[in-house]
Write a protein that holds these residues in place. Structure first.
Motif, PDB file in Angstrom:
ATOM      1  N   ARG A  27       0.832  -1.204   0.000  1.00  0.00           N
ATOM      2  CA  ARG A  27       0.000   0.000   0.000  1.00  0.00           C
ATOM      3  C   ARG A  27       0.868   1.256   0.000  1.00  0.00           C
ATOM      4  NH1 ARG A  27      -4.033  -0.806   4.891  1.00  0.00           N
ATOM      5  NH2 ARG A  27      -2.021  -1.108   5.884  1.00  0.00           N
ATOM      6  N   HIS A  28       2.001   1.198   0.714  1.00  0.00           N
ATOM      7  CA  HIS A  28       2.889   2.353   0.772  1.00  0.00           C
ATOM      8  C   HIS A  28       3.619   2.572  -0.552  1.00  0.00           C
ATOM      9  CE1 HIS A  28       2.220   1.542   5.063  1.00  0.00           C
ATOM     10  NE2 HIS A  28       2.334   2.855   5.171  1.00  0.00           N
ATOM     11  N   ILE A  29       4.008   1.493  -1.208  1.00  0.00           N
ATOM     12  CA  ILE A  29       4.660   1.619  -2.519  1.00  0.00           C
ATOM     13  C   ILE A  29       3.671   2.204  -3.527  1.00  0.00           C
ATOM     14  CG2 ILE A  29       5.688   0.322  -4.436  1.00  0.00           C
ATOM     15  CD1 ILE A  29       6.744  -1.657  -2.252  1.00  0.00           C
ATOM     16  N   ALA A  30       2.434   1.740  -3.489  1.00  0.00           N
ATOM     17  CA  ALA A  30       1.403   2.279  -4.383  1.00  0.00           C
ATOM     18  C   ALA A  30       1.155   3.755  -4.084  1.00  0.00           C
ATOM     19  CB  ALA A  30       0.113   1.475  -4.242  1.00  0.00           C
ATOM     20  N   LEU A  31       1.106   4.119  -2.813  1.00  0.00           N
ATOM     21  CA  LEU A  31       0.910   5.518  -2.432  1.00  0.00           C
ATOM     22  C   LEU A  31       2.070   6.382  -2.922  1.00  0.00           C
ATOM     23  CD1 LEU A  31      -0.604   7.769  -0.913  1.00  0.00           C
ATOM     24  CD2 LEU A  31       0.605   7.037   1.169  1.00  0.00           C
ATOM     25  N   LEU A  32       3.286   5.896  -2.789  1.00  0.00           N
ATOM     26  CA  LEU A  32       4.454   6.646  -3.262  1.00  0.00           C
ATOM     27  C   LEU A  32       4.385   6.854  -4.776  1.00  0.00           C
ATOM     28  CD1 LEU A  32       7.177   7.993  -2.681  1.00  0.00           C
ATOM     29  CD2 LEU A  32       8.239   5.735  -2.942  1.00  0.00           C
ATOM     30  N   ALA A  33       4.034   5.818  -5.527  1.00  0.00           N
ATOM     31  CA  ALA A  33       3.909   5.945  -6.986  1.00  0.00           C
ATOM     32  C   ALA A  33       2.824   6.957  -7.344  1.00  0.00           C
ATOM     33  CB  ALA A  33       3.610   4.583  -7.609  1.00  0.00           C
ATOM     34  N   ALA A  34       1.688   6.913  -6.656  1.00  0.00           N
ATOM     35  CA  ALA A  34       0.597   7.844  -6.932  1.00  0.00           C
ATOM     36  C   ALA A  34       0.987   9.277  -6.570  1.00  0.00           C
ATOM     37  CB  ALA A  34      -0.662   7.430  -6.168  1.00  0.00           C
ATOM     38  N   MET A  35       1.706   9.453  -5.479  1.00  0.00           N
ATOM     39  CA  MET A  35       2.144  10.795  -5.066  1.00  0.00           C
ATOM     40  C   MET A  35       3.145  11.369  -6.048  1.00  0.00           C
ATOM     41  SD  MET A  35       0.847  12.529  -2.646  1.00  0.00           S
ATOM     42  CE  MET A  35       2.101  13.784  -2.529  1.00  0.00           C
ATOM     43  N   ILE A  36       4.113  10.558  -6.481  1.00  0.00           N
ATOM     44  CA  ILE A  36       5.111  11.050  -7.435  1.00  0.00           C
ATOM     45  C   ILE A  36       4.436  11.417  -8.755  1.00  0.00           C
ATOM     46  CG2 ILE A  36       7.101  10.367  -8.841  1.00  0.00           C
ATOM     47  CD1 ILE A  36       8.096   8.792  -6.383  1.00  0.00           C
ATOM     48  N   ALA A  37       3.503  10.588  -9.217  1.00  0.00           N
ATOM     49  CA  ALA A  37       2.793  10.882 -10.463  1.00  0.00           C
ATOM     50  C   ALA A  37       1.943  12.142 -10.336  1.00  0.00           C
ATOM     51  CB  ALA A  37       1.929   9.692 -10.866  1.00  0.00           C
ATOM     52  N   THR A  38       1.252  12.293  -9.227  1.00  0.00           N
ATOM     53  CA  THR A  38       0.407  13.467  -9.015  1.00  0.00           C
ATOM     54  C   THR A  38       1.246  14.730  -8.912  1.00  0.00           C
ATOM     55  OG1 THR A  38      -1.319  12.156  -7.951  1.00  0.00           O
ATOM     56  CG2 THR A  38      -1.283  14.508  -7.441  1.00  0.00           C
ATOM     57  N   ALA A  39       2.262  14.697  -8.063  1.00  0.00           N
ATOM     58  CA  ALA A  39       3.126  15.871  -7.907  1.00  0.00           C
ATOM     59  C   ALA A  39       3.871  16.176  -9.205  1.00  0.00           C
ATOM     60  CB  ALA A  39       4.106  15.648  -6.758  1.00  0.00           C
ATOM     61  N   GLY A  40       4.288  15.139  -9.918  1.00  0.00           N
ATOM     62  CA  GLY A  40       4.986  15.344 -11.186  1.00  0.00           C
ATOM     63  C   GLY A  40       4.089  16.002 -12.223  1.00  0.00           C
ATOM     64  N   SER A  41       2.841  15.565 -12.304  1.00  0.00           N
ATOM     65  CA  SER A  41       1.932  16.174 -13.288  1.00  0.00           C
ATOM     66  C   SER A  41       1.644  17.629 -12.930  1.00  0.00           C
ATOM     67  CB  SER A  41       0.630  15.370 -13.394  1.00  0.00           C
ATOM     68  OG  SER A  41      -0.181  15.559 -12.259  1.00  0.00           O
ATOM     69  N   LEU A  42       1.513  17.917 -11.648  1.00  0.00           N
ATOM     70  CA  LEU A  42       1.311  19.305 -11.227  1.00  0.00           C
ATOM     71  C   LEU A  42       2.566  20.144 -11.474  1.00  0.00           C
ATOM     72  CD1 LEU A  42      -0.730  18.708  -7.966  1.00  0.00           C
ATOM     73  CD2 LEU A  42      -1.555  19.713 -10.110  1.00  0.00           C
ATOM     74  N   PHE A  43       3.738  19.545 -11.306  1.00  0.00           N
ATOM     75  CA  PHE A  43       4.996  20.229 -11.591  1.00  0.00           C
ATOM     76  C   PHE A  43       5.068  20.593 -13.073  1.00  0.00           C
ATOM     77  CE2 PHE A  43       9.482  20.249 -12.791  1.00  0.00           C
ATOM     78  CZ  PHE A  43      10.018  21.116 -11.851  1.00  0.00           C
ATOM     79  N   PHE A  44       4.719  19.645 -13.936  1.00  0.00           N
ATOM     80  CA  PHE A  44       4.760  19.903 -15.377  1.00  0.00           C
ATOM     81  C   PHE A  44       3.826  21.058 -15.756  1.00  0.00           C
ATOM     82  CE2 PHE A  44       5.952  15.221 -16.291  1.00  0.00           C
ATOM     83  CZ  PHE A  44       7.298  15.510 -16.162  1.00  0.00           C
TER      84      PHE A  44
END
Length: 187
Positions: A27-44
């Motif tokens: 669950r934590h690995i999935a959360l980390l992947a989702a957070m990086i993807a979300t923050a990355g898309s907002l960064f872009f």
């Protein structure tokens, strides 16, 4: 007192293998992947000012709720979070794969209603990493989340729970957000 002494202590003496560790941490690995993807898309979009295409928006619609679902699932110790996270992740794989094939010009680009064509390529890395595109990054994130949720569904080892799991989830969310905010302030 006798009952407490006769209970086997398996967690302290048993060494965890890779699959056991993945089951505890899925669950934590999935959360980390989702957070990086979300923050990355907002960064872009917010820092680099890259305008998302229509398919990027659909991927965001599928990714952003995963952060909330996984975080709340960990906080509530919901061992069946995969029931509502996995369908979003699998749908995200389908949209990301379709989008990636269009960006790579493997399939003809579809008409997009947005300001940016769906086959537009913001990331243009030459050489061996030329396959890395924004839809590819989303595809990887959705795939990681899907594998972790499938692991959670099939695992015999229960996931990490309780206060340490909640603290880890909070650190993942706050740490990832702080990292991307810091990157945004540097640019």
């Amino acid at each position: 007192m006798e009952r407490a002494q006769s209970m086997p202590i398996t967690t302290a003496t048993t060494k965890l293998g890779l699959l056991d560790w993945l089951s505890l941490s899925c669950r934590h690995i999935a959360l980390l992947a989702a957070m990086i993807a979300t923050a990355g898309s907002l960064f872009f979009s917010e820092v680099l000012r890259w305008i998302p295409c229509e398919l990027c928006w659909y991927q965001r619609i599928l990714m952003y709720p995963l952060v909330v679902l996984l975080f709340v699932g960990i906080w509530r110790d919901d061992r069946k979070v995969y029931l509502y996270a996995l369908p979003l992740a699998l749908a995200g794989i389908a949209v990301s794969l379709y989008h990636y094939l269009m960006v790579m010009l493997i399939i003809p680009p579809a008409p997009c209603a947005g300001a940016v064509p769906c086959a537009f390529d913001y990331i243009n890395i030459p050489g061996a990493l030329s396959f890395v595109k924004i839809p590819f990054l989303a595809l990887v994130a959705f795939s990681i989340i899907s594998v972790m949720m499938a692991n959670l569904a099939l695992a015999e080892t229960p996931p990490a729970c309780g206060r340490p799991a909640r603290i880890t989830a909070t650190v993942i969310v706050l740490g990832t957000a702080a990292l991307f905010i810091g990157l945004g302030m540097m640019i």
